[in-house]
Scaffold this motif. Structure first.
Motif, mmCIF file in Angstrom:
data_model
loop_
_atom_site.group_PDB
_atom_site.id
_atom_site.type_symbol
_atom_site.label_atom_id
_atom_site.label_comp_id
_atom_site.label_asym_id
_atom_site.label_seq_id
_atom_site.Cartn_x
_atom_site.Cartn_y
_atom_site.Cartn_z
ATOM 1 N N ARG A 10 0.850 -1.184 0.000
ATOM 2 C CA ARG A 10 0.000 0.000 0.000
ATOM 3 C C ARG A 10 0.886 1.235 0.000
ATOM 4 O O ARG A 10 2.035 1.181 0.410
ATOM 5 N N GLY A 11 0.366 2.342 -0.493
ATOM 6 C CA GLY A 11 1.121 3.584 -0.500
ATOM 7 C C GLY A 11 0.830 4.421 -1.715
ATOM 8 O O GLY A 11 -0.102 4.143 -2.473
ATOM 9 N N LYS A 12 1.636 5.443 -1.907
ATOM 10 C CA LYS A 12 1.447 6.385 -3.018
ATOM 11 C C LYS A 12 2.267 5.955 -4.225
ATOM 12 O O LYS A 12 3.404 5.512 -4.081
ATOM 13 N N TYR A 13 1.662 6.117 -5.400
ATOM 14 C CA TYR A 13 2.301 5.767 -6.665
ATOM 15 C C TYR A 13 2.012 6.859 -7.682
ATOM 16 O O TYR A 13 0.966 7.504 -7.625
ATOM 17 N N ILE A 14 2.912 7.029 -8.617
ATOM 18 C CA ILE A 14 2.736 8.008 -9.691
ATOM 19 C C ILE A 14 2.325 7.269 -10.955
ATOM 20 O O ILE A 14 2.949 6.278 -11.334
ATOM 21 N N LEU A 28 -11.028 7.024 -17.827
ATOM 22 C CA LEU A 28 -10.036 7.361 -16.811
ATOM 23 C C LEU A 28 -9.414 8.722 -17.094
ATOM 24 O O LEU A 28 -9.161 9.502 -16.169
ATOM 25 N N ASN A 29 -9.198 9.033 -18.354
ATOM 26 C CA ASN A 29 -8.668 10.339 -18.734
ATOM 27 C C ASN A 29 -9.642 11.441 -18.328
ATOM 28 O O ASN A 29 -9.236 12.476 -17.797
ATOM 29 N N GLU A 30 -10.922 11.228 -18.564
ATOM 30 C CA GLU A 30 -11.948 12.210 -18.194
ATOM 31 C C GLU A 30 -11.978 12.426 -16.676
ATOM 32 O O GLU A 30 -12.299 13.507 -16.205
ATOM 33 N N MET A 31 -11.647 11.381 -15.920
ATOM 34 C CA MET A 31 -11.615 11.474 -14.460
ATOM 35 C C MET A 31 -10.336 12.155 -13.970
ATOM 36 O O MET A 31 -10.214 12.464 -12.787
ATOM 37 N N GLY A 32 -9.383 12.347 -14.865
ATOM 38 C CA GLY A 32 -8.135 13.001 -14.490
ATOM 39 C C GLY A 32 -6.984 12.062 -14.224
ATOM 40 O O GLY A 32 -5.924 12.486 -13.784
ATOM 41 N N LYS A 37 -0.031 11.964 -12.337
ATOM 42 C CA LYS A 37 -0.923 12.075 -11.179
ATOM 43 C C LYS A 37 -0.517 11.062 -10.117
ATOM 44 O O LYS A 37 0.013 9.991 -10.404
ATOM 45 N N VAL A 38 -0.809 11.387 -8.864
ATOM 46 C CA VAL A 38 -0.497 10.508 -7.745
ATOM 47 C C VAL A 38 -1.770 9.788 -7.302
ATOM 48 O O VAL A 38 -2.826 10.415 -7.168
ATOM 49 N N HIS A 54 -7.258 5.453 -3.833
ATOM 50 C CA HIS A 54 -7.802 6.778 -3.533
ATOM 51 C C HIS A 54 -7.191 7.724 -4.554
ATOM 52 O O HIS A 54 -5.971 7.752 -4.738
ATOM 53 N N PHE A 55 -8.040 8.474 -5.239
ATOM 54 C CA PHE A 55 -7.586 9.348 -6.307
ATOM 55 C C PHE A 55 -8.464 10.579 -6.376
ATOM 56 O O PHE A 55 -9.682 10.469 -6.516
ATOM 57 N N GLN A 56 -7.868 11.744 -6.238
ATOM 58 C CA GLN A 56 -8.575 13.017 -6.336
ATOM 59 C C GLN A 56 -9.837 13.073 -5.483
ATOM 60 O O GLN A 56 -10.912 13.462 -5.944
ATOM 61 N N GLY A 57 -9.713 12.635 -4.237
ATOM 62 C CA GLY A 57 -10.825 12.725 -3.299
ATOM 63 C C GLY A 57 -11.874 11.633 -3.412
ATOM 64 O O GLY A 57 -12.896 11.704 -2.755
#
Length: 67
Positions: A10-14, A28-32, A37-38, A54-57
């Motif tokens: 688990r953790g943050k990935y780029i 997915l592109n439309e979602m950002g 992106k992280v 978890h992505f953009q809230g």
């Protein structure tokens, strides 16, 4: 480069690339979800339970499609 489905911790990935069929990549592109992106992996891809990120809230569940 490691695929998201192969992440073992688990953790943050780029995001370095988004793969899949055209419709999935477009959504997915439309979602950002684009390169640079992280995302944060919350739960790992174990058995059939899929992966939670978890992505953009928002939380997203990713499950490998069975064919």
């Amino acid at each position: 480069m490691q695929k998201l489905s192969e992440v073992s911790q688990r953790g943050k990935y780029i995001v370095t690339a988004v793969s899949g069929d055209h419709q999935l990549k477009k959504r997915l592109n439309e979602m950002g979800m684009v390169r640079g992106k992280v995302i944060t992996v919350i739960t790992l891809n174990t058995h059939d339970s899929g992966l939670m990120i978890h992505f953009q809230g928002q939380r997203l569940a990713l499950v490998k499609e069975s064919q």
